[in-house]
Design a protein around this motif. Structure first.
Motif, PDB file in Angstrom:
ATOM      1  N   LEU B  40      50.585  82.748  50.873  1.00  0.00           N
ATOM      2  CA  LEU B  40      50.871  82.342  52.261  1.00  0.00           C
ATOM      3  C   LEU B  40      50.573  83.461  53.256  1.00  0.00           C
ATOM      4  CD1 LEU B  40      54.328  80.534  51.778  1.00  0.00           C
ATOM      5  CD2 LEU B  40      52.099  79.459  52.077  1.00  0.00           C
ATOM      6  N   GLY B  41      50.334  84.666  52.746  1.00  0.00           N
ATOM      7  CA  GLY B  41      50.097  85.821  53.630  1.00  0.00           C
ATOM      8  C   GLY B  41      51.380  86.320  54.240  1.00  0.00           C
ATOM      9  N   MET B  42      52.496  86.115  53.577  1.00  0.00           N
ATOM     10  CA  MET B  42      53.797  86.514  54.142  1.00  0.00           C
ATOM     11  C   MET B  42      54.516  87.522  53.245  1.00  0.00           C
ATOM     12  SD  MET B  42      55.217  82.818  55.325  1.00  0.00           S
ATOM     13  CE  MET B  42      56.535  83.358  56.394  1.00  0.00           C
ATOM     14  N   GLY B  46      58.037  87.931  54.890  1.00  0.00           N
ATOM     15  CA  GLY B  46      58.343  86.505  54.964  1.00  0.00           C
ATOM     16  C   GLY B  46      59.240  86.064  53.816  1.00  0.00           C
ATOM     17  N   ILE B  50      62.873  84.349  54.383  1.00  0.00           N
ATOM     18  CA  ILE B  50      63.205  83.024  53.854  1.00  0.00           C
ATOM     19  C   ILE B  50      64.337  83.131  52.825  1.00  0.00           C
ATOM     20  CG2 ILE B  50      62.313  81.007  52.596  1.00  0.00           C
ATOM     21  CD1 ILE B  50      61.162  81.209  55.373  1.00  0.00           C
ATOM     22  N   GLY B  76      65.282  72.906  58.048  1.00  0.00           N
ATOM     23  CA  GLY B  76      64.199  73.685  58.636  1.00  0.00           C
ATOM     24  C   GLY B  76      63.411  74.431  57.568  1.00  0.00           C
ATOM     25  N   LEU B  79      61.366  72.042  55.517  1.00  0.00           N
ATOM     26  CA  LEU B  79      60.185  71.550  56.247  1.00  0.00           C
ATOM     27  C   LEU B  79      59.080  72.600  56.202  1.00  0.00           C
ATOM     28  CD1 LEU B  79      61.818  69.795  59.349  1.00  0.00           C
ATOM     29  CD2 LEU B  79      60.603  68.696  57.464  1.00  0.00           C
ATOM     30  N   GLY B  80      59.478  73.866  56.338  1.00  0.00           N
ATOM     31  CA  GLY B  80      58.509  74.956  56.219  1.00  0.00           C
ATOM     32  C   GLY B  80      57.872  74.952  54.832  1.00  0.00           C
ATOM     33  N   ILE B  83      55.386  72.180  54.515  1.00  0.00           N
ATOM     34  CA  ILE B  83      54.108  72.522  55.161  1.00  0.00           C
ATOM     35  C   ILE B  83      53.308  73.454  54.246  1.00  0.00           C
ATOM     36  CG2 ILE B  83      53.044  73.716  57.134  1.00  0.00           C
ATOM     37  CD1 ILE B  83      55.502  72.810  58.795  1.00  0.00           C
ATOM     38  N   ALA B  84      54.004  74.433  53.649  1.00  0.00           N
ATOM     39  CA  ALA B  84      53.324  75.392  52.774  1.00  0.00           C
ATOM     40  C   ALA B  84      52.670  74.681  51.592  1.00  0.00           C
ATOM     41  CB  ALA B  84      54.322  76.435  52.280  1.00  0.00           C
ATOM     42  N   THR B  87      49.780  72.334  52.807  1.00  0.00           N
ATOM     43  CA  THR B  87      48.561  72.897  53.404  1.00  0.00           C
ATOM     44  C   THR B  87      47.913  73.985  52.564  1.00  0.00           C
ATOM     45  OG1 THR B  87      49.889  74.478  54.651  1.00  0.00           O
ATOM     46  CG2 THR B  87      49.313  72.410  55.754  1.00  0.00           C
TER      47      THR B  87
END
Lengths: 505, 126
Positions: B40-42, B46, B50, B76, B79-80, B83-84, B87
């Motif tokens: 994810l590049g986090m 990140g 999280i 929340g 949902l993140g 998306i991960a 995508t």
């Protein structure tokens, strides 16, 4: 006139309502093509869009939210912090109610033993809207002033007479309305200061008894602590309470200034397991006391009930009532005369009196304020020639010595205050007594909030408050040129212009 | 405690348990999580953010009083995660089950207890 600065809320809300889903899409794309961190905003705007959709199309309770969505939420947020903003920033020192910042500060200073002198001049009104005390050209020497003394029960010549040496007592606050720390701090303070404390109508005064102060046991209309299943008086239980060495007097509560014609009310939030057991009431439901004693349906039965309690308890027995109609009160007094039965005192609770919980209409619109009620009660008792058969106690925002002297000059012989002592305990007038969330731990049973109320420290404040008030009483008495409290009368008073014009006082 | 309350508590304890485990995995730098957040590049900031948010949501679920806030945080976060997975990472059965369980439970708790949300709660009645 249309101002060029007028905010067009409709336009703003339309922009926001369209902007939220757009921002969601923008950040979804930025998160995908640039950095995943942007998805924090994607999720935030998605949730805001969903909630906004709910405001606009699903809920029907709030017209503002239906019309404006999130923008209207700003109003609710600002409104919710309004009381604090007004209290801290915008309301001036003489504006707040029930007590102005100046009035509260005076009690705080007395309770903390801090000098209360001020400079430059009074901040109060001098436009004829307030009672003022008239001083004498010839102040009395302190050595010539007789110490205050009032004996309850002397009219009936009973064995268990009670003499108080300060014209100030802690008014009725039950364990239930107050948390255990507050009750104990007040009780310990009352013992140190040598004053009487009223237990309130909460039943057996467990925490009141812990600290060894002298008590007035209050029997409310629900008769908690001495009731039968049907709400009538349980004589054995009353006698048991009356035999407790600390219980010096009994007070039959008929009505309360903050809710005349209505029984006591303890909100469900404040009914802990302990209170539910002490009062014999279920948890999870508001406790609403009946508006009258089942034994008291007319003047005669009321007077006979007073006699019954006097006989059973063998203690001085007073009654507490909020003054309403003159004709009814006169009939009650005439019935007392006919039956030759008088309570040892009548406590008149003014309409401005405090409460832990009461319907707003009852607080605002029912009952007679204390300074108007007292002269009427005193006059009726004099006209019926029975003024010397009982004592008169006043209650209702009597937290400072000046206002107490007005009450004492209007016929009262002693004063009750509840909120004065709450302020001495550190009350900040958060007005949340009915929610069990008192931030200073006074009217709550939440142990985390009660932790801040140190019983020993606060009991000292109670003692200081009483001692500083007492000091001021004698200073005022000297300034009025009086030798004793008994000499106080209406000649000491300058009446507000409107009262003077409207009454025959 | 009535039936509805018992059910809500069950729906709070289940995601709280899962979130504690996933939070621990992230904060203790387990290889699977490191690999995921690298994709994810986090990595690592990140992952820590999280991890803390998931742990906080789990704790709030168990306070009862702030369960709705915990629910909103969990929704929340999920949902993140959705998306991960949709995508970048793609779905595998294990993550799909955990994600849908936490998301469903958190949504139900948040909606049921929405009036307890700070600041906005009182405007969320029907």
């Amino acid at each position: 006139m249309v101002s060029s600065l007028t905010i067009n809320l409709e336009k703003i809300s339309r922009t926001v309502n369209i902007g939220l889903p757009l921002l969601f899409i923008v950040f979804l794309l930025v998160g995908y093509f640039h950095s995943f961190y942007f998805h924090f905003l994607t999720v935030t705007f998605l949730l805001m869009t969903v909630i906004n959709f709910f405001y606009l199309y699903a809920q029907k309770n709030h017209a503002l939210l239906t019309n404006f969505g999130w923008v209207a939420q700003v109003r609710y947020l600002l409104e919710s912090i309004g009381p604090e903003m007004r209290q801290y920033f915008f309301t001036n020192d003489t504006e707040e109610r029930p007590f102005t910042r100046l009035e509260r500060a005076e009690v705080y200073r007395k309770a903390k033993n801090i000098d209360s002198s001020q400079a430059y001049g009074s901040l109060m009104d001098f436009d004829g809207t307030e009672y003022k005390l008239r001083h004498s050209l010839f102040p009395m020497k302190n050595s010539e002033i007789a110490p205050y003394s009032l004996t309850f029960g002397e009219e009936r010549n009973i064995a268990n007479q009670v003499t108080i040496t300060k014209p100030l007592m802690i008014s009725a606050m039950s364990f239930g309305a107050l948390g255990s720390h507050a009750v104990r701090a007040l009780a310990r303070g009352a013992r140190k200061a040598g004053i009487l404390m009223n237990t309130g109508e909460g039943g057996l005064p467990k925490y009141h008894l812990m600290e060894g102060c002298d008590l007035i046991f209050q029997m409310g209309t629900a008769k908690f602590g001495c009731r039968n299943e049907d709400g009538s008086l349980n004589e054995a239980k009353l006698q048991e309470i009356a035999r407790l060495p600390q219980v010096k007097m009994i007070e039959i509560k008929f009505s309360q200034g903050a809710k005349p014609g209505k029984g006591g009310l303890l909100p469900s939030e404040k009914i802990s397991k302990e209170i539910s057991e002490l009062r014999g009431v279920p948890m999870g439901k508001d406790v609403v006391s009946p508006p009258y004693h089942v034994e008291c349906l007319d003047p005669e039965s009321t007077v006979r009930f007073i006699r019954r309690v006097q006989d059973l308890s063998e203690l001085p027995v007073g009654i507490k009532l909020a003054f309403g109609r003159e004709d009814e009160f006169r009939v009650l007094v005439q019935t007392m005369k006919e039956l030759d039965v008088f309570p040892d005192y009548i406590s008149i609770d003014g309409a401005e009196g405090g409460t832990g919980a009461s319907p707003k209409a009852f607080m605002d619109d029912l009952g007679v304020p204390i300074l108007q009620a007292l002269p009427l009660v005193d006059r009726i008792l004099r006209e019926e020639k029975v003024r010397d058969r009982l004592k008169l106690i006043a209650a209702g925002k009597l937290i400072n010595s000046g206002r107490m002297f007005v009450a004492l000059s209007l016929g009262a012989q002693a004063c009750y205050t509840a909120r004065g002592f709450m302020l001495a305990l550190g009350c900040i007038q958060a007005l949340t007594c009915n929610r069990n969330t008192c931030p200073v731990g006074i009217t709550t049973h939440n142990p985390h909030l009660q932790k801040g109320l140190d019983i020993e420290v606060k009991s000292e404040r109670v003692k200081n408050y009483v001692q500083n008030m007492e000091h001021e009483y004698y200073e005022i008495l000297s300034a009025l040129g009086k030798r004793s409290f008994r000499e106080l009368d209406t000649k000491n008073l300058l009446f507000p212009t409107r009262v003077h014009a409207e009454s025959e006082l | 405690m009535n039936g509805k309350n018992i059910l809500l508590w069950i729906l709070q304890i289940i995601p709280a348990g899962i979130l504690f485990l996933t939070s621990y995995g992230k904060l203790s730098s387990q290889p699977g999580e490191v690999q995921l957040f690298t994709a994810l590049g986090m990595e690592p900031t990140g992952r820590y953010i999280i991890g803390v948010v998931e742990g906080l949501a789990a704790l709030l679920f168990l306070t009862g009083r702030f369960a709705a806030t915990g629910g909103l945080l969990a929704v929340g976060t999920m949902l993140g995660a959705l998306i991960a997975h949709a995508t970048i990472i793609g779905f595998d059965p294990k993550h799909a089950i955990l994600l849908s369980t936490v998301l469903t439970c958190s949504l139900i708790v948040t909606v049921a207890r929405r009036r307890e949300l700070p600041l906005i709660g009182r405007t969320l009645s029907d």
